[in-house]
Write an enzyme that holds these catalytic residues in place. Structure first.
Site, short mmCIF file in Angstrom:
data_model
loop_
_atom_site.label_atom_id
_atom_site.label_comp_id
_atom_site.label_asym_id
_atom_site.label_seq_id
_atom_site.Cartn_x
_atom_site.Cartn_y
_atom_site.Cartn_z
N ASP A 67 -0.40 -4.52 1.15
CA ASP A 67 0.32 -3.96 0.00
C ASP A 67 1.47 -4.92 -0.26
O ASP A 67 2.39 -5.04 0.55
CB ASP A 67 0.82 -2.56 0.38
CG ASP A 67 1.70 -1.94 -0.68
OD1 ASP A 67 2.06 -2.63 -1.65
OD2 ASP A 67 2.04 -0.74 -0.53
N ASP A 127 -2.59 1.02 -3.70
CA ASP A 127 -1.64 -0.09 -3.86
C ASP A 127 -1.97 -1.27 -2.94
O ASP A 127 -1.13 -2.13 -2.72
CB ASP A 127 -0.20 0.40 -3.62
CG ASP A 127 -0.04 1.08 -2.27
OD1 ASP A 127 -1.00 1.12 -1.48
OD2 ASP A 127 1.07 1.59 -2.01
N GLY A 155 -0.05 -18.67 12.40
CA GLY A 155 -1.42 -19.01 12.81
C GLY A 155 -2.40 -17.87 12.62
O GLY A 155 -3.62 -18.07 12.69
N ASP A 172 -6.94 3.95 1.37
CA ASP A 172 -5.50 3.95 1.08
C ASP A 172 -4.90 5.29 1.48
O ASP A 172 -5.57 6.33 1.43
CB ASP A 172 -5.24 3.68 -0.41
CG ASP A 172 -3.76 3.47 -0.68
OD1 ASP A 172 -3.08 2.86 0.17
OD2 ASP A 172 -3.27 3.92 -1.74
N TYR A 178 9.06 3.32 10.18
CA TYR A 178 8.06 3.58 9.15
C TYR A 178 8.19 2.59 8.00
O TYR A 178 9.23 2.48 7.38
CB TYR A 178 8.19 5.01 8.60
CG TYR A 178 7.11 5.29 7.59
CD1 TYR A 178 5.79 5.36 7.99
CD2 TYR A 178 7.42 5.44 6.25
CE1 TYR A 178 4.78 5.56 7.07
CE2 TYR A 178 6.41 5.66 5.32
CZ TYR A 178 5.10 5.72 5.74
OH TYR A 178 4.11 5.93 4.83
N LYS A 187 1.89 3.24 5.43
CA LYS A 187 0.70 3.45 6.27
C LYS A 187 -0.13 2.17 6.34
O LYS A 187 0.10 1.24 5.60
CB LYS A 187 -0.12 4.61 5.71
CG LYS A 187 0.31 5.95 6.28
CD LYS A 187 -0.14 6.09 7.73
CE LYS A 187 0.63 7.24 8.39
NZ LYS A 187 0.46 7.25 9.84
N TYR A 221 7.87 7.60 13.88
CA TYR A 221 8.26 6.38 13.16
C TYR A 221 8.50 6.62 11.68
O TYR A 221 8.45 5.71 10.88
CB TYR A 221 7.19 5.30 13.36
CG TYR A 221 7.15 4.79 14.77
CD1 TYR A 221 8.12 3.89 15.22
CD2 TYR A 221 6.19 5.24 15.65
CE1 TYR A 221 8.11 3.43 16.51
CE2 TYR A 221 6.16 4.77 16.95
CZ TYR A 221 7.12 3.86 17.38
OH TYR A 221 7.10 3.41 18.67
C1 F6R Z 1 2.44 6.65 1.77
C2 F6R Z 1 3.18 6.02 0.67
C3 F6R Z 1 4.02 6.87 -0.19
C4 F6R Z 1 5.49 6.66 0.08
C5 F6R Z 1 6.38 7.58 -0.79
C6 F6R Z 1 7.87 7.28 -0.58
O1 F6R Z 1 1.73 5.69 2.51
O2 F6R Z 1 3.14 4.83 0.50
O3 F6R Z 1 3.68 8.22 -0.09
O4 F6R Z 1 5.77 6.88 1.45
O5 F6R Z 1 6.09 7.39 -2.15
O6 F6R Z 1 8.06 5.94 -0.84
P1 F6R Z 1 9.46 5.22 -0.76
O7 F6R Z 1 10.00 5.49 0.62
O8 F6R Z 1 9.10 3.78 -0.99
O9 F6R Z 1 10.32 5.81 -1.84
MG MG Z 2 2.97 0.78 -1.20
MG MG Z 3 -1.42 1.55 0.45
#
Ligand code: F6R
Ligand code: MG
Ligand code: MG
Length: 378
Positions: free
Chosen positions: A11, A52, A103, A131, A228, A231, A347
């Site tokens: 991503d 994404d 590498g 995803d 975190y 994912k 996390y």
């Molecule tokens: C899950 C994911 C989304 C974000 C959520 C909050 O894998 O990518 O659910 O965790 O939209 O995103 P942020 O922290 O970037 O505002």
């Molecule tokens: Mg993303």
């Molecule tokens: Mg993703």
């Protein structure tokens, strides 16, 4: 001919939010891979996306974990992240955890699944890309493909599949691996891989010939970054037919939209929806988690395809069932087991929120009068 299929994904910036990949990023990645093709580094390539995540599918003759192929992927992602920053796309460079290429993309954020094999006269391969979930999501479908005769008829009625399969399982927390043979050790295997947060099936081999049949990405971003950062959105490559399960047997496990960890903020259990390429933009509560399947014939290193394998009304019921499960789970809001359990939240941002409460907790001291009298039912 000995061919390697490398699927490397990251991503590098979302559009809109964490939902899709902007077409300009796909075009930019295609330009990079076209140049590598012209230079003779890759035999063929495709750029796809699920949610994404930008997916680079590359065939070549350099073997798995090749430095130049990984460098190509890394530089393509870096360029995509720069473009994403320039365009103001969301979370630009999200999965690129390091600055300098060392590498391999392993441990740097992107996920990868690679298989190297002697091409059979006809080589059907499926590439699964998910995803809003993580590597353990493949455990159930891989078990069913290669070890469950109620899914894979060939295990019972084809001599080619006789002798079973060898699963390599990775312990992503303690960085250990173990191999288990099915059918003899299927109960032991299930005892391990039912714990999807910790154990991931990394490869599957055909026992009689030792041939590689399946490989999946097992990267856990949070374990790399220590916090975190999204994912892991895993990929998995499966060779089909002949000595291996048929295409239909490999797709069949996805008729159950099983529960996986991921979804909103990587913190919820939800059904894994098998969807067409066109349905690969998760907008409801940043989900539900979803998987696409790209089918290829690999011929002389070239990729014929993809066929959009879940673009079939036969998977409509699975999608409907998944959506019903999604409705049911969503009604539980922030309560387990819709929200992940405490260990899985380690996390995410929750521990920081809860740490604010620490000074307010006080010990509970029971006064004698508050104890229920002996013989009084409570
Ligand atoms: C899950 C994911 C989304 C974000 C959520 C909050 O894998 O990518 O659910 O965790 O939209 O995103 P942020 O922290 O970037 O505002
Ligand atoms: Mg993303
Ligand atoms: Mg993703």
């Amino acid at each position: 001919m000995r061919t390697t299929l490398s699927v490397i994904k990251a991503d590098v910036g979302g559009y809109v939010g964490h939902v899709a990949v902007h077409p300009d990023l796909i075009a930019d990645a295609e330009r990079h891979l076209a140049a590598a093709h012209k230079a003779g580094l890759v035999a063929d390539y495709r750029v796809l996306r699920v949610g994404d995540d930008l997916q680079l599918i590359m065939s070549h003759t350099r073997g798995s974990a090749d430095e130049e192929i990984h460098r190509l992927a890394w530089e393509t992602f870096q360029a995509g992240a720069n473009l994403a920053r320039h365009m103001g796309l969301y979370g630009a460079g999200q999965d690129l955890l390091g600055d300098a290429f060392t590498g391999t993309v392993k441990g740097m954020g992107p996920g990868s699944a690679e298989v190297t094999f002697d091409e059979r006269p006809s080589e059907p391969v499926l590439v699964f890309m998910a995803d809003k979930t993580s590597a353990g999501a493949w455990n159930l479908p891989l078990y069913r493909m290669f070890a469950d005769p109620f899914n894979t008829a060939g295990l019972v009625i084809s001599e080619a599949l006789e002798g079973g399969f060898r699963f390599e399982v990775l312990d992503v927390i303690d960085h250990r691996r173990v191999e288990l043979d099915t059918p003899e050790e299927s109960y032991l295997l299930l005892a391990l891989i039912g714990t999807t947060r910790r154990y991931s099936v990394r490869t599957v081999r055909h026992r009689r010939t030792g041939e590689i049949v399946a490989a999946s990405s097992t990267d856990r971003l949070s374990l790399i970054a220590g916090k975190y950062v999204g994912k892991d959105d895993p990929v998995c490559v499966v060779r089909c037919q002949g000595n291996f399960p048929a295409v239909g047997e490999v797709l069949e496990p996805f008729s159950l939209p099983h529960l996986v960890a991921g979804w909103m903020r990587g913190s919820h259990n939800g059904p894994l929806l098998p969807v067409s390429f066109a349905q690969a933009s998760p907008t409801r509560f940043d989900g539900p988690p979803r998987v696409i399947a790209a089918g290829f014939q690999v011929t002389g290193g070239h990729l014929l395809g993809p066929v959009d394998m879940f673009d079939d009304l036969a998977f409509d019921r699975a999608r409907q069932e998944g959506l019903r499960v999604a409705d049911y789970l969503r009604r539980q809001g922030p309560f387990e087991p819709h929200r992940l359990g405490a260990e899985d939240m380690e996390y995410t941002t929750l521990p920081r929120v809860l740490s604010r409460l620490a000074p307010r907790f006080e010990a509970v001291v029971e006064a004698p009068g508050e104890r229920p009298a002996a013989g009084v039912a409570s």
